[in-house]
Write an enzyme that holds these catalytic residues in place. Structure first.
Site, mmCIF file in Angstrom:
data_model
loop_
_atom_site.group_PDB
_atom_site.id
_atom_site.type_symbol
_atom_site.label_atom_id
_atom_site.label_comp_id
_atom_site.label_asym_id
_atom_site.label_seq_id
_atom_site.Cartn_x
_atom_site.Cartn_y
_atom_site.Cartn_z
ATOM 1 N N CYS A 33 0.811 -1.221 0.000
ATOM 2 C CA CYS A 33 0.000 0.000 0.000
ATOM 3 C C CYS A 33 0.844 1.269 0.000
ATOM 4 C CB CYS A 33 -0.964 0.002 1.179
ATOM 5 S SG CYS A 33 -0.161 -0.122 2.799
ATOM 6 N N CYS A 72 8.561 43.368 4.054
ATOM 7 C CA CYS A 72 8.343 43.645 5.468
ATOM 8 C C CYS A 72 6.913 43.277 5.841
ATOM 9 C CB CYS A 72 8.612 45.119 5.767
ATOM 10 S SG CYS A 72 8.188 45.620 7.458
ATOM 11 N N CYS A 75 5.075 46.990 6.664
ATOM 12 C CA CYS A 75 4.885 48.059 5.677
ATOM 13 C C CYS A 75 5.006 47.610 4.231
ATOM 14 C CB CYS A 75 5.877 49.196 5.947
ATOM 15 S SG CYS A 75 7.606 48.740 5.618
ATOM 16 N N CYS A 81 12.295 37.250 12.699
ATOM 17 C CA CYS A 81 12.319 36.990 14.139
ATOM 18 C C CYS A 81 11.515 35.733 14.462
ATOM 19 C CB CYS A 81 11.746 38.185 14.905
ATOM 20 S SG CYS A 81 11.770 37.957 16.708
ATOM 21 N N CYS A 86 8.750 36.097 17.237
ATOM 22 C CA CYS A 86 7.495 36.754 16.846
ATOM 23 C C CYS A 86 6.510 35.794 16.183
ATOM 24 C CB CYS A 86 7.781 37.909 15.879
ATOM 25 S SG CYS A 86 8.476 39.388 16.660
ATOM 26 N N CYS A 108 11.491 45.418 7.823
ATOM 27 C CA CYS A 108 12.513 46.371 7.404
ATOM 28 C C CYS A 108 13.175 46.922 8.671
ATOM 29 C CB CYS A 108 11.898 47.493 6.567
ATOM 30 S SG CYS A 108 10.756 48.551 7.506
ATOM 31 N N CYS A 138 10.661 49.112 10.889
ATOM 32 C CA CYS A 138 9.604 48.342 11.558
ATOM 33 C C CYS A 138 10.190 47.377 12.583
ATOM 34 C CB CYS A 138 8.763 47.586 10.543
ATOM 35 S SG CYS A 138 7.775 48.659 9.462
ATOM 36 N N HIS A 177 10.056 45.838 18.145
ATOM 37 C CA HIS A 177 10.779 45.286 19.285
ATOM 38 C C HIS A 177 11.036 46.299 20.398
ATOM 39 C CE1 HIS A 177 11.657 42.169 16.194
ATOM 40 N NE2 HIS A 177 11.463 41.376 17.244
ATOM 41 N N HIS A 214 13.390 39.630 22.359
ATOM 42 C CA HIS A 214 13.519 38.879 21.109
ATOM 43 C C HIS A 214 14.902 39.087 20.498
ATOM 44 C CE1 HIS A 214 8.918 38.478 20.257
ATOM 45 N NE2 HIS A 214 9.245 38.110 21.487
ATOM 46 N N HIS A 238 -1.886 1.127 7.299
ATOM 47 C CA HIS A 238 -2.339 1.061 5.911
ATOM 48 C C HIS A 238 -2.328 2.452 5.284
ATOM 49 C CE1 HIS A 238 -4.350 -0.370 2.367
ATOM 50 N NE2 HIS A 238 -5.378 0.432 2.567
#
Length: 703
Positions: A355, A532, A535, A543, A546, A561, A564, A569, A577, A611
């Protein structure tokens, strides 16, 4: 078994961490419900006082399955919580068990194997000292003995719902196998009482027969004769099958009876003797005697054999003759797939643990274009084993059926004896298929922690369960696994085979997984420009911490970017982070939108109880899905029989996959259609393809 809020005041806990008295597999009674979807209820514990409710507890509603009082009583008598949940995963059988009546025929399992018996009573176990007490329910089953040499029948035994493995309703019960209609003494415990109100719906009609050698079965135009395939029909679909070996009127009876040689051993059946007289000869525990009115023609076949149970060409869907050819045959187009493939004796016929191979070949070659260029190579340039595979593919695409002999020839050429007879996992076969048979370089080029890339044919999901939501999607599993292991794809693959975090049928990390019809691997490509997450500008960081953040689309990779990344962060919850910088080519404009790289799901391999089966997308229509099982049924025994492959259309899968991820996550698999449930709960491998690419000669490696 749809939940009814009026009737179903009880429930069983399916999943979730133990909290305030409730744990997985325990049974409770709903008392109240909070606004945030949690239920407050009473818990029914195990042991001698199982029916008395104990401490109140709180459990999430989505972690439970509603039960009627009757269902709760039956499950409460099952001491093993894992066995309770296993029974719930077979809704057809559980529904049939819940509807059992007096004189229904059942097959139960005990220490000595499987035995056939009649339900004599439904027994209440435990004392009902207060209104909230829930008495357990067990079945009093009287075993059938086709030898019937003993004048005094053995007293009935008690069995729980999980001990019953097959059910036949009372209208199909073989009356002649009765051990008497009198009531027997039960256990001596005062806490055990019979429910005498169970209706006896057995029919006492006499047999209509034409002559001793040929009998007209009820509700069927086809006659039953010696050598006919027959069955006792159950409300679960398939139960007791066999071949008629004897017809006549046994001593002490007035109506016509049949002696049936069963397809498998059943405790209590004989070797062809009835009341001390030999009527035919077969293996021990295979002979069953009953009135012909209780026999029905075997529904698995259109016609019936006329001699000794030897199969003839009318018993199964006709397979026209076929001449093997090396000529190229294109994948089956969507417009022809239903008429060519759907039905019995369709697909690839299974044989001796094949199978895993059958499901893999059907998934890769029936409708997908991924490997099509390889199938078009000149016949004189390929190796013998590749030519054998091509003949299998061509026959599948042209005729819709490949016999087991063709596949066994291919298995014999794989170079290892274990491929001929033993169970295998698809990933082991896939490596041999691509490397040895097709001579293809690894499908994937994986780069880990910036080192040089390594090749692989499949991608194994590796992660910790705590990193994921309770019901993950394939996209979320891919993203989390790659980021956790710091793995990237060196280049866009033409075919991506993703293994789920499970090991065969022994362990799976998640109870069910939601398929992602489109797999976006843009953020998993090494040195590929990304957008990003905030944006839309060119991303320069990603990250891992995140990833599970529910405030920012939980489960999606977060690339940022520079601006951001700083802003995100600065939040107190993300200051710890550790975002990692991305390698970005200086030639890429920071304002240019990054192209998305996606792959399309075209097949899923599933496993249940060792199976393998497969689901295959055969066209662009959302409902164009097929379900393939190379061993869906069987004709005959292990020595002389053969497997019957079957392909079903499953448009209901398209209905489910067309819903949003949020709607899919809310679906309880136990309430979903059967094939949808199997896909969600049994998925083992997801196969994706890039429609713009296919494997070509450039991917070949020297043999």
């Amino acid at each position: 078994m749809e939940p009814n809020p009026v009737l179903k005041e009880f429930f069983i806990v399916l999943r979730g961490k133990s909290r305030k008295g409730f744990c997985r597999g325990c049974i409770g009674r709903r008392e109240a419900e909070t606004q945030n979807g949690e239920m407050m209820g009473l818990l029914y514990c195990g042991g001698p006082n199982a029916g008395s409710p104990k401490n109140g507890g709180v459990v999430r509603r989505e972690d439970t399955y509603p039960l009627t009082r009757h269902q709760a009583q039956l499950l409460l008598y099952v001491s093993s919580v894992s066995k309770r949940l296993e029974l719930l995963c077979n809704p057809q059988l559980f529904s049939a068990i819940c509807e059992l009546n007096v004189d229904d025929l059942v097959v139960v399992k005990n220490k000595k194997g499987h035995k056939v018996g009649l339900v004599r009573n439904l027994m209440q176990i435990g004392r009902k000292e207060s209104k909230g007490d829930l008495q357990m329910l067990a079945f009093e089953v009287e075993f059938l003995d086709s030898d019937q040499t003993s004048k005094k029948p053995a007293p009935p035994s008690l069995f729980s719902a999980v001990d019953i493995i097959q059910v036949v309703p009372a209208y199909s019960v073989p009356l002649g196998l009765n051990c008497g209609d009198g009531q027997y003494g039960g256990t001596n415990k005062k806490a055990v009482t019979r429910i005498n109100s169970m209706p006896n719906i057995r029919s006492h009609g006499q047999a209509n027969h034409t002559q001793q050698s040929i009998i007209q079965s009820p509700n069927h135009s086809a006659p039953l004769e010696v050598g006919s395939l027959t069955q006792v029909v159950s409300n679960t679909g398939v139960t007791v099958y066999g071949v008629v070996r004897w017809l006549g009127v046994p001593a002490g009876k007035t109506a016509e009876w049949a002696g049936i040689e069963l397809d498998y051993d059943v405790k209590g059946c004989s070797d062809g003797t009835y009341v001390g007289q030999r009527l035919f000869t077969c293996k021990k525990s295979r002979a069953l005697f009953l009135p012909v009115t209780k026999c029905s023609p075997d529904s698995r076949f259109g016609c019936f054999s006329t001699g000794g149970g030897t199969p003839n060409h009318t018993e199964i869907p006709t397979v026209p003759p076929y001449v093997d050819s090396d000529e190229y045959v294109a994948p089956i187009p969507e417009s022809e797939a239903m008429s060519l493939l759907v039905g019995r004796m369709k697909g690839i016929q299974g044989h001796i643990n094949s199978c895993y191979l059958d499901a893999t070949l059907f998934s890769l070659f029936s409708s997908s274009m991924t490997l099509d260029n390889i199938c078009q190579e000149p016949a004189d340039t390929v190796r013998p084993i590749t030519s054998t595979l091509r003949k299998i593919v061509n026959r599948l695409r042209r005729q819709g059926f490949v016999p087991a002999a063709s596949v066994m020839n291919f298995r014999n050429q794989l170079g290892c004896d274990t491929f001929r007879t033993e169970e295998k996992d698809p990933e082991e076969f896939i490596t041999v298929l691509f490397q040895k048979v097709l001579g293809i370089e690894p499908l994937l080029k994986l780069r880990s922690r910036g080192e040089s890339y390594q090749g692989a044919y499949t991608f194994q999901i590796i992660l910790e369960k705590e990193q994921m939501a309770h019901t993950p999607t394939v996209q979320q599993l891919m993203d989390t696994s790659c980021l956790s292991c710091d793995v990237k794809f060196e280049e866009m693959p033409s075919c991506l085979i993703v293994q789920m975090p499970r090991f065969g049928n022994k362990y799976k990390m998640f109870s069910h997984i939601i398929p992602s019809m489109e797999l976006d691997i843009t953020d998993l490509l090494y040195n590929s420009p990304r957008q990003c997450f905030i944006c839309g500008q060119l991303a320069e960081y990603d990250c891992l911490q995140c990833l599970p953040d529910h405030k920012m689309h939980q489960g999606r990779i977060k690339s940022y970017c520079t601006t951001c990344n700083t802003q995100v962060h600065t939040h107190p919850s993300r200051q710890a982070h550790s975002p990692k910088p991305l390698s970005v080519s200086a030639e890429v404009s920071t304002s240019s939108p990054a192209a998305r790289h996606t792959m399309q799901l075209f097949a899923v391999l599933c496993i249940h109880t060792s199976h393998y089966v497969s689901f295959v997308k055969f066209g662009s229509d959302p409902h164009s899905w097929l379900f393939f099982d190379s061993m869906a049924d069987r004709y005959g025994d292990d020595q002389r029989g053969f497997n019957i492959p079957e392909i079903q259309a499953c448009p209901e899968l398209g209905n489910f996959l067309s819903q949003s991820e949020e709607e899919q996550a809310r679906v309880n698999p136990l309430h979903a259609p059967e094939l949808v449930r199997r896909l969600l709960c049994d998925s083992y491998m997801f196969l994706y393809q890039n429609p713009a690419m296919s494997l070509s000669n450039s991917n070949h490696q020297d043999p």
